[in-house]
Design a protein around this motif. Structure first.
Motif, PDB file in Angstrom:
ATOM      1  N   SER A  41     -13.221  22.658 -42.371  1.00  0.00           N
ATOM      2  CA  SER A  41     -12.754  22.662 -40.982  1.00  0.00           C
ATOM      3  C   SER A  41     -11.819  21.487 -40.700  1.00  0.00           C
ATOM      4  CB  SER A  41     -13.958  22.611 -40.045  1.00  0.00           C
ATOM      5  OG  SER A  41     -13.546  22.634 -38.695  1.00  0.00           O
ATOM      6  N   TRP A  46      -7.805  21.808 -39.813  1.00  0.00           N
ATOM      7  CA  TRP A  46      -7.263  21.283 -38.557  1.00  0.00           C
ATOM      8  C   TRP A  46      -6.187  20.239 -38.814  1.00  0.00           C
ATOM      9  CZ3 TRP A  46      -7.001  23.183 -33.981  1.00  0.00           C
ATOM     10  CH2 TRP A  46      -7.966  24.089 -33.552  1.00  0.00           C
ATOM     11  N   PRO A  97      -9.934  29.583 -36.641  1.00  0.00           N
ATOM     12  CA  PRO A  97      -8.678  28.843 -36.403  1.00  0.00           C
ATOM     13  C   PRO A  97      -7.736  28.872 -37.600  1.00  0.00           C
ATOM     14  CG  PRO A  97     -10.573  27.545 -35.706  1.00  0.00           C
ATOM     15  CD  PRO A  97     -11.109  28.699 -36.478  1.00  0.00           C
ATOM     16  N   ALA A 151      -3.943  30.283 -37.483  1.00  0.00           N
ATOM     17  CA  ALA A 151      -2.876  29.343 -37.828  1.00  0.00           C
ATOM     18  C   ALA A 151      -2.056  29.848 -38.997  1.00  0.00           C
ATOM     19  CB  ALA A 151      -3.471  27.968 -38.148  1.00  0.00           C
TER      20      ALA A 151
END
Length: 252
Positions: free
Chosen positions: A48, A52, A213, A217
């Motif tokens: 994660s 990010w 995410p 992305a």
């Protein structure tokens, strides 16, 4: 004879269910993890955080490339002198890709001219024409800058596809241990089952929080990169025509 139900049992059942729900928190989950469970948790945290990092880095990089692209391209064609245009390109940041493509083309032209003059029409002029030399330099420059835009995309794809399965592994392992604890205690009540099973299901949630995410992305940056690659190719074709013939072929 009248038989009265125990009036306390509904409240006792509610208290038991409430106690079972209180055992499903993240803190309770972390306190009961074994070494393999911690490996899964740490792996998901690393996935994660890494995803990010590249999401933010790629967002900043793509924003900067798009914001400078028109200014760099238009500034190059607006200069009446090639030398002035080259000096303006050299003033651009090192991370700006369009200026680096143009500078590689200009460097290839200068190198070919020097080599051809030194050889006086010898081996270089015979083996590789000016147009071919520029074309090769432009292809290499476009490939290099395209690869730079791909930074982090492999990791995003890996996190998006693998994180749910890593979380599922933690869930399966947690449920396995939960069933062992339940069978050892001989208590299959809601209070005994909800806590361990709920703890195990948190792993699946962790996997999804890491994966979702990254998937969004990856799709977003893939689309943005394709548009940038198209601009690379368009600019490279114009540069090839300009440096090979001395004038730009205007698009209709």
């Amino acid at each position: 004879m009248f038989f009265f139900q125990d009036a306390v049992s509904p409240a006792a059942g509610a208290n038991s269910a409430a106690a079972a729900m209180q055992q499903m928190g993240v803190g309770q989950f972390l306190r009961h993890e074994d070494p393999l469970g911690w490996v899964v948790v740490i792996t998901l945290c690393v996935m994660s955080v890494s995803s990010w990092y590249f999401i933010i880095a790629n967002a900043i990089r793509n924003s900067m490339v798009r914001s400078r692209a028109d200014r760099v391209i238009d500034g190059f064609w607006a200069n009446s002198s090639t030398q002035d245009a080259i000096r303006e390109l050299e003033a651009q940041p090192k991370s700006e890709p369009f200026s680096k493509i143009a500078l590689d083309a200009a460097s290839a032209v200068a190198h070919h001219q020097q080599a051809a003059a030194a050889a006086a029409g010898g081996r270089l002029a015979e083996s590789l024409s000016r147009s071919e030399f520029i074309d090769r330099a432009l292809r290499q420059a476009v490939d290099r800058e395209s690869l730079r835009l791909e930074g982090g995309m492999t990791l995003l794809a890996t996190v998006g596809s693998a994180a749910p399965f890593v979380g599922l592994l933690g869930t399966v392992w947690g449920i396995y241990h939960a069933l062992i604890r339940i069978s050892a205690s001989g208590n299959a009540s809601m209070e005994a089952v909800a806590g361990p099973v709920g703890e195990a299901l948190i792993m699946t949630a962790f996997g999804l929080f890491a994966a979702i995410p990254a998937v969004f992305a990856y799709n977003f940056f893939s689309r943005a990169n394709r548009l940038t690659y198209a601009r690379f190719d368009e600019f490279a074709h114009d540069l090839h025509d300009f440096f090979a013939t001395g004038s730009r072929v205007e698009s209709k």
